[in-house]
Design a protein around this motif. Structure first.
Motif, PDB file in Angstrom:
ATOM      1  N   ASP A 274       0.852  -1.190   0.000  1.00 18.24           N
ATOM      2  CA  ASP A 274       0.000   0.000   0.000  1.00 18.24           C
ATOM      3  C   ASP A 274       0.888   1.240   0.000  1.00 18.24           C
ATOM      4  OD1 ASP A 274      -1.593   2.220   0.807  1.00 18.24           O
ATOM      5  OD2 ASP A 274      -3.047   0.880   1.720  1.00 18.24           O
TER       6      ASP A 274
ATOM      7  N   THR B  32       0.360   4.342   0.448  1.00 13.63           N
ATOM      8  CA  THR B  32       0.112   5.278   1.555  1.00 13.63           C
ATOM      9  C   THR B  32       0.303   4.593   2.901  1.00 13.63           C
ATOM     10  OG1 THR B  32      -1.489   6.526   0.224  1.00 13.63           O
ATOM     11  CG2 THR B  32      -1.587   6.812   2.617  1.00 13.63           C
ATOM     12  N   GLY B  33      -0.251   3.400   3.054  1.00 11.39           N
ATOM     13  CA  GLY B  33      -0.242   2.725   4.345  1.00 11.39           C
ATOM     14  C   GLY B  33       1.105   2.187   4.763  1.00 11.39           C
ATOM     15  N   ARG B  34       2.028   1.976   3.814  1.00  9.72           N
ATOM     16  CA  ARG B  34       3.307   1.365   4.174  1.00  9.72           C
ATOM     17  C   ARG B  34       4.107   2.207   5.157  1.00  9.72           C
ATOM     18  NH1 ARG B  34       7.528   1.190  -0.691  1.00  9.72           N
ATOM     19  NH2 ARG B  34       5.921  -0.178  -1.551  1.00  9.72           N
ATOM     20  N   GLN B  35       3.819   3.508   5.237  1.00  8.93           N
ATOM     21  CA  GLN B  35       4.596   4.336   6.156  1.00  8.93           C
ATOM     22  C   GLN B  35       4.406   3.905   7.609  1.00  8.93           C
ATOM     23  OE1 GLN B  35       3.100   8.558   6.518  1.00  8.93           O
ATOM     24  NE2 GLN B  35       1.693   7.908   4.905  1.00  8.93           N
ATOM     25  N   ALA B  36       3.308   3.182   7.903  1.00  8.66           N
ATOM     26  CA  ALA B  36       3.119   2.662   9.269  1.00  8.66           C
ATOM     27  C   ALA B  36       4.219   1.685   9.645  1.00  8.66           C
ATOM     28  CB  ALA B  36       1.754   2.000   9.391  1.00  8.66           C
TER      29      ALA B  36
ATOM     30  N   VAL C 261      -3.884   2.422  12.680  1.00  4.81           N
ATOM     31  CA  VAL C 261      -3.473   2.278  11.280  1.00  4.81           C
ATOM     32  C   VAL C 261      -2.727   0.972  11.030  1.00  4.81           C
ATOM     33  CG1 VAL C 261      -3.400   4.752  10.820  1.00  4.81           C
ATOM     34  CG2 VAL C 261      -1.331   3.614  11.638  1.00  4.81           C
TER      35      VAL C 261
ATOM     36  N   GLN D  86      -4.130  -2.932   8.845  1.00  6.87           N
ATOM     37  CA  GLN D  86      -3.316  -3.354   7.713  1.00  6.87           C
ATOM     38  C   GLN D  86      -2.737  -4.755   7.923  1.00  6.87           C
ATOM     39  OE1 GLN D  86      -1.194  -0.116   5.396  1.00  6.87           O
ATOM     40  NE2 GLN D  86      -1.046   0.685   7.464  1.00  6.87           N
TER      41      GLN D  86
ATOM     42  N   GLU E 151      -3.215  10.790   7.536  1.00  8.03           N
ATOM     43  CA  GLU E 151      -3.324  10.449   6.117  1.00  8.03           C
ATOM     44  C   GLU E 151      -3.671   8.973   5.930  1.00  8.03           C
ATOM     45  OE1 GLU E 151      -0.668  11.008   2.065  1.00  8.03           O
ATOM     46  OE2 GLU E 151       0.365  10.404   3.913  1.00  8.03           O
ATOM     47  N   VAL E 152      -3.031   8.099   6.701  1.00 10.81           N
ATOM     48  CA  VAL E 152      -3.301   6.670   6.583  1.00 10.81           C
ATOM     49  C   VAL E 152      -4.701   6.348   7.095  1.00 10.81           C
ATOM     50  CG1 VAL E 152      -2.477   4.350   7.122  1.00 10.81           C
ATOM     51  CG2 VAL E 152      -0.836   6.218   6.886  1.00 10.81           C
TER      52      VAL E 152
ATOM     53  N   ARG F  67      -7.137   7.078   4.389  1.00 13.01           N
ATOM     54  CA  ARG F  67      -7.063   6.061   3.338  1.00 13.01           C
ATOM     55  C   ARG F  67      -7.784   4.787   3.754  1.00 13.01           C
ATOM     56  NH1 ARG F  67      -6.795   1.671   1.454  1.00 13.01           N
ATOM     57  NH2 ARG F  67      -5.151   0.958   2.823  1.00 13.01           N
TER      58      ARG F  67
END
Length: 474
Positions: A309, A311-315, A350, A354, A388-389, A392
């Motif tokens: 993802d 956007t989500g990978r930043q978690a 978040v 995921q 942001e996550v 999304r």
């Protein structure tokens, strides 16, 4: 107790119960405010904090882009240093690996370093089913285990307990797990710490198998790193004959130079210390020093799904400092148990959906467990844009439909049409102003009623702004 707490009610219902517990809210408010105030002072000491934060973000992003390369390098270095690397696709596979390794030693008990990854996969429960007892040695984790409780904070799992409650748990439960609490134990911190030290020491001296996680793994040397404040972790890492480490694949960093950044940002963001009192590192095995056998279990368990993802990978940058929990107004009032995960607070809202997906009721509710105030992003030492996550993930949940989301979509379509037709908008404004006194304090319908149960509807002006403008600005 289940580490992931699936089967719990969704966040809104669990939080509604939690906010009624005045003692819980008092404990959380005191603890989170104390930690975050100390953190702010520690961070303010560094003139280059913003640069360190940006460096940590870039290191993590670069690592995630080339994660396969660094993991293979890590495996090669660990193996060359005498360790054995195992790959676990999910929690079940990781538990099978660890259980098999412990059974192979012939032992029926293990000592554990505080580890979020082992809680995530419910390792203690898997070991218990196999007839193996796992002893938590971190003080807060010990409190949770003795009290048959659940962790409610990433850094301080027993943050929801006060000193008197901890004393009662020690008095009632220590004897069932080993050395009992001393007679006349009070709730003085020094006495509680001494009771825990005496209780754990016999386990350290007897244990032949230790289980840990790791804060970081250095690919260029195959070195694992654990940072802690108590020293109990170091006892687990050095005294047993066999050491098994279960670590998420995102914990790798390319080089020792990269590690330097996080050894500055993690302690200040978590415990508000300039450096951790204990930073333990080990590379494979060494004759005559430390464990004779070392096993590294690299855990996926949904991480590659999050990695896909954009956007989500930043978690996956998260270094588990818990700074976001300590500034979150939602966490402060609801506590960690309401999130139904070992990862509570903003990062849990978040990360958990995921790792586990958003198909269950509780996981689908987590992206909404936030006011989107952005305080979590401001304190994150690796600049994870949690709001942001969250947005999304809300889009993902809403995209699957459901009664509430269908009504919301219909309302948005109607609002879009009205805003595209100024005449209809003006007529609606006049009608609303004329009927303002007749509007109820609570709106009908489940979704609207939930909103107005906790908010007052704004008073509508008798005259729309556009009519006022025509009169006063001809």
């Amino acid at each position: 107790m289940s580490g992931t707490f699936l089967g719990m009610p969704p966040f809104p219902r669990a939080a509604r119960e939690a906010v009624r517990d005045e003692r819980l809210r008092r404990n959380l408010r005191h603890a989170t405010h104390t930690i975050r105030d100390k953190r702010a002072r520690a961070v303010a000491e560094l003139d280059d904090w913003a640069e360190l934060r940006e460096a940590g973000k870039r290191i993590k992003d670069r690592t995630l882009r080339h994660l396969d390369t660094y993991l293979l390098e890590l495996e090669e270095r660990v193996t060359a240093a005498g360790g054995t690397v195992h790959w676990a696709q999910d929690a079940a596979e990781a538990n099978r690996i660890v259980t098999g390794l412990v059974r192979a030693t012939g032992e029926r008990e293990v000592v554990k370093v505080k580890s979020m990854a082992t809680q995530e996969i419910e390792l203690n429960e898997a070991l218990e089913e196999a007839g193996i007892r796992a002893y938590e040695t971190d003080l807060a984790e010990l409190i949770v285990q003795l009290g048959e409780d659940r962790p409610s904070h990433i850094l301080v799992p027993a943050i929801h307990r006060n000193r008197a409650e901890i004393r009662d748990v020690f008095r009632a439960e220590m004897g069932r797990w080993g050395r009992p609490a001393p007679d006349g134990l009070t709730d003085e911190p020094a006495e509680l710490a001494e009771a825990a030290r005496l209780h754990l020491r016999e386990k350290f001296l007897r244990a032949r198998v230790g289980i840990s996680g790791a804060n970081f793994m250095v690919a260029e040397t195959g070195t694992l790193v654990v940072v802690e404040s108590e020293g109990n972790g170091r006892m687990c890492l050095t005294l047993p004959e066999t050491l098994i480490s279960v670590v998420g694949i995102e914990k790798v960093v390319p080089t020792w130079r990269d590690l330097e950044v996080f050894l500055q940002t993690l302690p200040r963001s978590s415990t508000a210390e300039r450096m951790n009192p204990y930073t333990s590192t080990w590379t494979g095995t060494t004759d005559g020093d430390g464990p004779d056998a070392f096993h590294l279990v690299l855990l996926d368990n949904g991480r590659t799904r999050a990695l896909a993802d954009g956007t989500g990978r930043q978690a996956l940058r998260c270094i588990r400092c818990s700074a976001c929990l300590n500034v979150c107004p939602v966490y402060e009032r609801a506590g960690g148990h309401a999130y139904g995960s070992v990862y509570p607070g903003p990062i849990g809202a978040v990360l958990t959906p995921q790792l586990r997906g958003t198909t269950s009721e509780i996981d689908a509710s987590l992206p909404y467990a936030s006011s989107l105030c952005g305080a979590c992003y401001e304190v994150c030492p690796v600049a994870i844009d949690i709001p942001e996550v969250l947005v999304r993930l809300r889009e993902e949940v809403a995209g699957r439909g459901g009664k509430g989301h269908r009504l919301e979509k219909a309302a948005m379509r109607a609002a879009g049409w009205i805003l595209d037709h100024p005449g209809a908008l003006a007529a609606g404004e006049r009608a609303a102003g004329a009927a303002g006194r007749l509007l109820p304090e609570r709106l009908p319908g489940p979704g609207a009623r939930q909103w107005t149960d906790h908010r007052d509807l704004p008073d509508l002006p008798a005259e729309p702004f556009r009519d006022w403008w025509r009169k006063n600005r001809p």
